[in-house]
Every structure is written in structure tokens, then in C-alpha cells.
Design an enzyme around this catalytic site. Sequence first.
Site, PDB file in Angstrom:
ATOM      1  N   TYR A   3       0.851  -1.189   0.000  1.00  0.00           N
ATOM      2  CA  TYR A   3       0.000   0.000   0.000  1.00  0.00           C
ATOM      3  C   TYR A   3       0.888   1.242   0.000  1.00  0.00           C
ATOM      4  O   TYR A   3       1.690   1.449   0.900  1.00  0.00           O
ATOM      5  CB  TYR A   3      -0.872  -0.053   1.251  1.00  0.00           C
ATOM      6  CG  TYR A   3      -1.632   1.194   1.622  1.00  0.00           C
ATOM      7  CD1 TYR A   3      -1.520   1.723   2.908  1.00  0.00           C
ATOM      8  CD2 TYR A   3      -2.506   1.816   0.728  1.00  0.00           C
ATOM      9  CE1 TYR A   3      -2.256   2.837   3.291  1.00  0.00           C
ATOM     10  CE2 TYR A   3      -3.239   2.928   1.111  1.00  0.00           C
ATOM     11  CZ  TYR A   3      -3.105   3.443   2.394  1.00  0.00           C
ATOM     12  OH  TYR A   3      -3.815   4.543   2.786  1.00  0.00           O
ATOM     13  N   ASP A  21      -1.241  -5.791   9.601  1.00  0.00           N
ATOM     14  CA  ASP A  21      -2.328  -4.896   9.238  1.00  0.00           C
ATOM     15  C   ASP A  21      -3.448  -5.759   8.693  1.00  0.00           C
ATOM     16  O   ASP A  21      -3.359  -6.261   7.565  1.00  0.00           O
ATOM     17  CB  ASP A  21      -1.811  -3.888   8.195  1.00  0.00           C
ATOM     18  CG  ASP A  21      -2.894  -2.917   7.774  1.00  0.00           C
ATOM     19  OD1 ASP A  21      -2.583  -2.014   6.976  1.00  0.00           O
ATOM     20  OD2 ASP A  21      -4.049  -3.067   8.219  1.00  0.00           O
ATOM     21  N   ILE A  45      -6.646  -4.989   8.122  1.00  0.00           N
ATOM     22  CA  ILE A  45      -7.754  -4.089   7.860  1.00  0.00           C
ATOM     23  C   ILE A  45      -8.784  -4.639   6.886  1.00  0.00           C
ATOM     24  O   ILE A  45      -9.926  -4.216   6.871  1.00  0.00           O
ATOM     25  CB  ILE A  45      -7.198  -2.726   7.386  1.00  0.00           C
ATOM     26  CG1 ILE A  45      -8.242  -1.650   7.462  1.00  0.00           C
ATOM     27  CG2 ILE A  45      -6.638  -2.828   6.001  1.00  0.00           C
ATOM     28  CD1 ILE A  45      -7.724  -0.299   7.003  1.00  0.00           C
ATOM     29  N   LYS A  96     -12.693  -0.489   5.905  1.00  0.00           N
ATOM     30  CA  LYS A  96     -12.821  -1.369   4.748  1.00  0.00           C
ATOM     31  C   LYS A  96     -13.894  -2.420   4.973  1.00  0.00           C
ATOM     32  O   LYS A  96     -14.778  -2.615   4.147  1.00  0.00           O
ATOM     33  CB  LYS A  96     -11.483  -2.056   4.448  1.00  0.00           C
ATOM     34  CG  LYS A  96     -10.306  -1.112   4.422  1.00  0.00           C
ATOM     35  CD  LYS A  96     -10.375  -0.133   3.261  1.00  0.00           C
ATOM     36  CE  LYS A  96      -9.154   0.761   3.255  1.00  0.00           C
ATOM     37  NZ  LYS A  96      -9.214   1.804   2.224  1.00  0.00           N
TER      38      LYS A  96
END
Lengths: 485, 510
Positions: free
Chosen positions: A146, A231, A233, A270
Site C-alpha cells: 500500500y 495490518d 484491515i 474497509k
Amino acid sequence: MDQLLSKIAINDGHGENSAFFDGWKAYDSDPYHPTQNPDGVIQMGLAENQLSFDFVEEWVRNNPKASICTEQGANDFRDIAIFQDYHGFPEFRNAVARFMEKVRGNRVRFDPDRIVMSGGATGAQETLAFCLADPGEALLVPTPYYPANDRDLTWRTGIKLLPVICESSNNFKITSSALESAYNKAQESNIKVKGLLLNNPSNPLGTVLDKQTLTESLNFTNNKNIHLICDEIYSATVFSKPDFISIAEIIEENPNCNRELIHIVYSLSKDLGFPGFRVGIIYSYNDSVTNCARKMSSFGLVSTQTQHLIASMLSDEVFLDRFIVESSKRLGNRHSVLVKELARVGIESLKSNAGLYCWMDLRRLLKEFTFEAEMELWRVIVNEVKLNVSPGSSFHCSEPGWFRVCFANMDDETLMVALKRIHKFVIQSKGINVVNEVPNSRKQYRRNNKLEINLSFRRLDGIMMEPHKMSPHSPMSSPLVRART
Amino acid sequence: MRLIVPLQGVVQGRGGIILGSIIPCALFYFLQFYLKRHRSLPPTNPTLPSTSSGNLSELQRCSSRANLLPRGSTVRVRVSARASSIAKPNDSPYYIGLDRVREDPYDEMSNPDGVIQLGLSENRLSLDMIEKWLSENLSISMLGLGGDGLGISGIATYQPMDGLMELKVAMAGFMTEVMGRTVSFDPSQVVLTSGATPALEILSFCLADQGNAFLVPAPYYPGFDRDIKWRAGVELIPVHCRSCDNFTLSIAALEQAYNQARKRGQKVRGILISNPSNPVGNLLNKDMLYDLLDFARDLNIHIISDEIFAGSTYGNEEFVSMAEIIDSEDADKDRVHIIYGMSKDFSVPGFRVGVLYSFNENVLAASRKLSRFSSVSTPTQQLLVSVLSDTNFTQEYIKTNKQRIRSMYNLFVAGLRELGLKCTESNEGLYSWVDMSRLISPYSEKGELDLWDKLLNVAKINVTPGSACHCIEPGWFRFCYTTLNEKGIPIVVDRIRKVVERCKPTVLKL
């Protein structure tokens, strides 16, 4: 007056002076609208989940007490408005912990007292970076990753990000040798590595990490006594097998590992589609980190109004069960429509089962296997095909030709329009001089490359050596530009 | 004598391999080990309690990063040096006080012997007005639903990180109203953040580099130590104000502090003022503001004006914002930055709404980007847009709120008078700065903390000792009375009486 500002205020650490900003500018200046601007640019570069809002709306309507903006809920206004304890409402923490457990099939338990708030996952990542590393130290991050990681993790913290190279030849899997090699390279350059950042499910790949990779990463970080940040998410955006496995589960299976090195980043942006709510969560198994992060949460607390709403919503088990199932289904359908339509014109994408995007393989459309050619293709896609997709180099991908395309931030009709445009473009470009043979290893494409210096290596070195300077391939998954007025 | 001669041989390396080399090496390592153990205890600074901050129960005053964990620390897993010092249990009386209140909060019905909170500057006097407004003006459209609303997608999706334009407009209007309509705030110069805390941190990151410093008139809000030093790494140099001047700032003192900093090699990048001031409750008058601007211009530094209590004035003096000074002088706009928020004047600290207002385009550009780490939650933005757009209500609110603060102030000061206690003449704020110096013994920080302890554990009230605010004169305490209702004041006065009667006034206050 400019010399009166700090280095942080005037450097490029924000990453927005990049060529890719063109894509967002193009969208902003010419946004697609089905009736008012049918030839505008369609936004496919923002990983946002808009598919299940109707569900949430229905819930909010049926649960007026949860929001203080209703007659039933207004009585709670005073207590909610005045509450400023940075521990957060216990109901909120409990609800978030239970939700995280549910998403992991109730295979693990989360302690609500370890739930720490932050200003979105953005704030969570930055806070963890402040807690785990000092300026000049580094975190290892598998590529492609990302793009905003560069800004969020390094801009104010002063730390570096070092890539762990993953290749298309094995579907971008993270290998032990890649981890070791990245670590050793850091040692040689005298850079102290403090941790490894994993993104599971991965952005931009859309794949989940398997048990083997997670265990290897755990062992790797344990052996080196460095931190492991996961992470997670996108954990509830998984829409088909294989199942999502959280690092929390791996810890249970490896009771001898050092838990104090494990930290999870989460958010509701998300999974639930609530990026505007700014709910970021840090869950650390390390008391000092939890303590420190909690104090730092003063810089990014979640509004108590939002905490109250979320606490109610996430305690409604019936709603949650339905939501998770329905959301997965819708994401899965979207994904398969996109993949199928792309395949019809010969565009492959990486096999993925999670996330709000696809990792498209456009190598066949490149004039040559270089990042310049990738940028050229990208400019054509943005300016002529009028789709804002994100080029792989912005994700620090080691090979050119990969693009991330988001599919969950638009309605069905818009998606159809986008697909039509892609079809048209691909069919037209079959007339262009394209490379027919896709090299199956980096060595091969380097040989095909007529240039003397291998630009991709130079670029990667550039990225490694100047962590503060955003490479011209930084992304615009920045939502900054979405002005609504 | 028996030991010395053999030792001498060992130390001089004589005595063969074992005695001559291994033993000296062993002695050397033991010495190192001994030194390491003794160095691993970090210096403990008595931290100053924060009054208007939230619940940082463990804030330790940490100075520059260079003072962080010494080598050889016994922290088990390697977190960053920053984290190690921040994570330590806080020994500041302020946070200890806050914790005590949390554990044993006073409640009129259910816990009448609990600890009364007078150490957190929050205003509970006018929340009923906002609640009433909500119940009369509610509509589900505040959540983006119904009718022609955009639906939940209007508020749940990504929005500009520095806030919705509608809220910036409403906020600029509110600030204009609150500050007396003498200056008009421009929405395009507003950056919204999740509280004034991150706004101040963002400014610190923009205006100074690690290791640089700001001058701060003292006593000051203890939260500044956290907001400015922790992560931005900017030092705070206190410029002491004294009771003989009614704690007013003097340019001479600023100059002196600046020169001393320069001698030490510290680069000063700006002045941080709080106006209205916390904890004292003073207003800076126009002349002083002009002087400050001149001072900043001469040294080519910034001015950060924390005006978060601007609407909580009730005295006869008029509040003057830095924005008003700049309005009339075009030059030097670029060095002025203002902090505001909804936590004090509008009583909604939980909602996390702060404002960074600057005249400097470059600072605004950088701050907008940095606000991504501290954005305001969109449902809250929508709610505030609705409320703040009702200007009839906001005008009424501001007026009534000031009256209520004034009433409480009068009641509280009368109560203090009964006890023979005086406080500074104040025009604003949610607190009183009370002189209890004749009650402390010895006349020192220790005496002050002893009294604080008695107030907390015997009188069961949590107040903020001046040392937490870096006050150079011991014996001053900040009492926040707007957390109480009218019935609460006599109860508090009685409790203070318990302690006052126990303390013999010190003979001479020097």
C-alpha cells in the site's frame, strides 16, 4: 518566510508531488457521472467499500437509540459529549473486540482492555511506528505494498521502510529467503531493522497469507527479536476460500513465541465501509506499547458520538452475521464479474479472494518491460480510456506491468461502463506494437531490456536509500482529493 | 595493607596470566556492570498536572529525545526510546488525581463521599441547552438518511481529511461570533482536526524541527508538554510570570528567556501563548498583542495563540484575538497561527473537534496533509454543521453560557472568601487560580504537593497544583468549578475548610 517552516512541512514526505497525482487530478477535474458527465474519468483507484450501505442505513433507521441525533438517543447526549477518557467507552471496546473475534470465526479471543483507538488505520500505523522504532531505524515491508505506507509510517516518525521483494513467478508469495535477504541487506547498510509489517489480506494483491507464510514470518521475527505488525484491515472482505487466518491464531498455535513482539492494526474503514468515521484500532500484545499507544491516542481519539453508534451496531449479533455474509457475497460477485470480463479480452489478474480490488496483469500491453512503459500505459489509461487505476510501481512492485483496479466503490452500472471502456481499449491496442512473450522471471526481462543499466534495480535502490523522498511512483490512494463540495 | 599489595600487583597487570590479565578484566567488567545497573534508573521529574487535558493518567514530563532511556535500560522488549519513557507509570500529581477520580467518582446520590473533580477544565453548565436544541431540531437527516440526503454514503465514505467545507464555514462563523464579531474568520484558512491536541501537535511539526524550542509564558497548561514535546520533539522554555504582576507576561521576560536560550545554543522558533490563559485566567490586551507581534517580527519567529477559551469570558474585559491584530496589519500574517476547539466553549470534548487556523499558506498546505492522522469523524461533522448553522441558537448559547460561568465564578469566589482564600482577578476560563501559599509548609514545591495530597485524600477533591503548570511560585492551585452545579459549591467549600483548618498558615510568605 519559507525558511521559517520545519523540514517536515516543506519536504516531500507527504508523497503528493508525484506523477501519479495526475490520475487523481484527472478524476477531480473530470469526474464521471452517468448523466451529467458520461465521458468523465471513472475512479478505480480508491479502495472503498460502498456495496453494503443499504444494510447499514436500514440498521440505523431501525435503531434510533444508537445515534444521539434522534429523539430516543438524545438523552444520552450529555454523557457522551462530555466523556473524554482516552480509554474509550468500555462498550465500544467490548463491541470492537467481539467483532474482531467474529470475523476470525471466534477461533481467538481479544481482550477489550488492549483495544486502543487511533485516527483511522492511518493513525494506527503512525502511532505504532512511533512506538516501535526510532528515527533512522527501519521496518521491512513485502512488496508490492500500500503506497501510503511510505507517508504514514515515515513522514513524521523519521523511520525507513525497506522492501522485501516478492515476485510474480510464485504469485508474489513472501518467502523466507526474501525476508532474510532484505534483513541482511539492511545489516550491510548499517540500518537497524525493528520490525516486519505484513498486510493480511494483502493490498494490492487481494490474497490471504497462508499458515506457512504466517508461521515463517513469526519465526523470522522471533529469531531476530524484531516486531511483527499485522495490518488486518481487510479481514472481513474475504469472499471465497481460502479462509482468512489471523496472526492471533498463529500465536495460539505457537505458545512459545514471544507475544510481546506482535501488534495488530485494524479499522472499520474497509470491512464495514466506514472510512469517514475514522475508527482505527491498535491491538498490541505488548503492555508498554499498549500503554504508550493509548497515551498517544489523544492525537486521534474516536468521537464519542461515533463510539456510541459503533458500540450499538457491533453488539447486534444478528445484524453482524447477516452483514458479514451479505457483504462477502456482494464483493465476491463484483470480483467475479470484473475478473471474467477482463479475461474475455485476455487480461489476467492474480487469483485473489479478498480485498476491494484486483491485481491486473497488463504486461502484454507494455511496449517494453520497463517502468517507463508502465507509466506510459498508465497515462493512456487515465487520459484516454478515462479510468483512474493505480500502476504497480506506485506499490513498489519489482516488475512492471501490474495494475490495481478497485471495484467496490461504484454501482453496477458504472462498473459496466468501465468494463466497456477496457474492452474497447484492449481491442484497439492489439494493433499497437506489444510484447508478445511474457517473461517468467526477472532475469529474463532484464535480458530483453535493451538498456544498459537496469532501471528497475536503480529505482529500488533509490527507494531504499531515500525513504523520505517519495518515489515518483507513489500512489494516490489518498482520499485527500475527494472534495465533496 | 594485606589487601592492597596483592591488589596492586593485580591492577598493574603483574602476576602472570591469571592474576595479571584475567582478574583485571573481570574487575573491569564488574565495574561496567555496576555502572550500568546504576545508570538504568531514569531521572524522575515531578511532572506538572494538566488541567484541561483529558485522561493521560501516566504522562511523564519528558524533555528532549536526548534525555530518553539511558543505555543499559532494563526494558525487556525493545520498543522505541520514545515509547519507553512515555509508557512509564506517571508520577505526576495531576494524573494521579484524575485516576483517583475515575476510581472513586463523586455522585450526589450513589457516592456522596467520592472524590469531586475540580482538576479537569470541562464545562457542564450549558450542555442542557444543546440537548434541548437537538430534541427540537432532530432529524435523521443528520445521519445523512432520509429524503434528499445522500444516504449513509454521504457521511461514511472518505471525505477531505481536513474537514467538510460546510463545517469549516459553520466553524468560521462560530469563531467569529464567539470572539465578539470584531474579526471575520475565513473558512479557507480553517483546518479541522480531532481536537485541539492534534492541532497543536501538527503546528509543532510544521513550525519547528526536532530539538528546536518554543517560548511559553508560565504557568501554562501541562498538556503542552505532551502535545509539543512527545513526538514533535520541540522543547518548551518557560517564561516565568509572577503574582506581583498578577501573572502578566512581560516582553522583557521574553527577551531574557530568548537570550538565555541563544546562549545555550537552543534555536527558538516561536512563542506559544494561551489567550485567554490557562491556568491563570488572564486576557492579553491589545497592546500586549501588538508588542508580541513586534517581538516575533524582530526575531523572525512564529506566534501560536491558543484561544480555546475565547468564548468562556465573563468579565468586563473584552477578549482580543490575534486575528484582530493581524487584520489591521498585513505584514507578518505568515507568522500567526491560532488554535481553537469545541471542547471548552461548546462543551463537547468527547466529539474531538479542533481547529488550526493560520494565515500562512504553506503552513495550511502542510497541515491539511498532516490532518490525515487526526480527522474529525464525519457523523460528528454533520451534527455540528446542523447545530452551528443555527446562528440564533449559537448566539443565545454563547450569551447564556457566559452568564452561567459568571454566576458559578461568583459563588465560588464567595466561598473561597469565607475560607480566607484569594484568587487572581480573572475574566475568563472555567477555573480559578487560587493562592494557598500561606497554608503550605515548607514554602516550596514539597509543601505544595503535601497540601495537594491532603486535598485529594482528606478533602477528597482533585485540584491542580501550580507545580504541574510549571509555576515558579509554590502554593497556587487551579480549581475548575464548571464541572459542578450550584449545589456542589457549598459541598466543595466545606471540604476545603476541613483541610484549611488543619493547616497553620506559614508565618511569612517571602
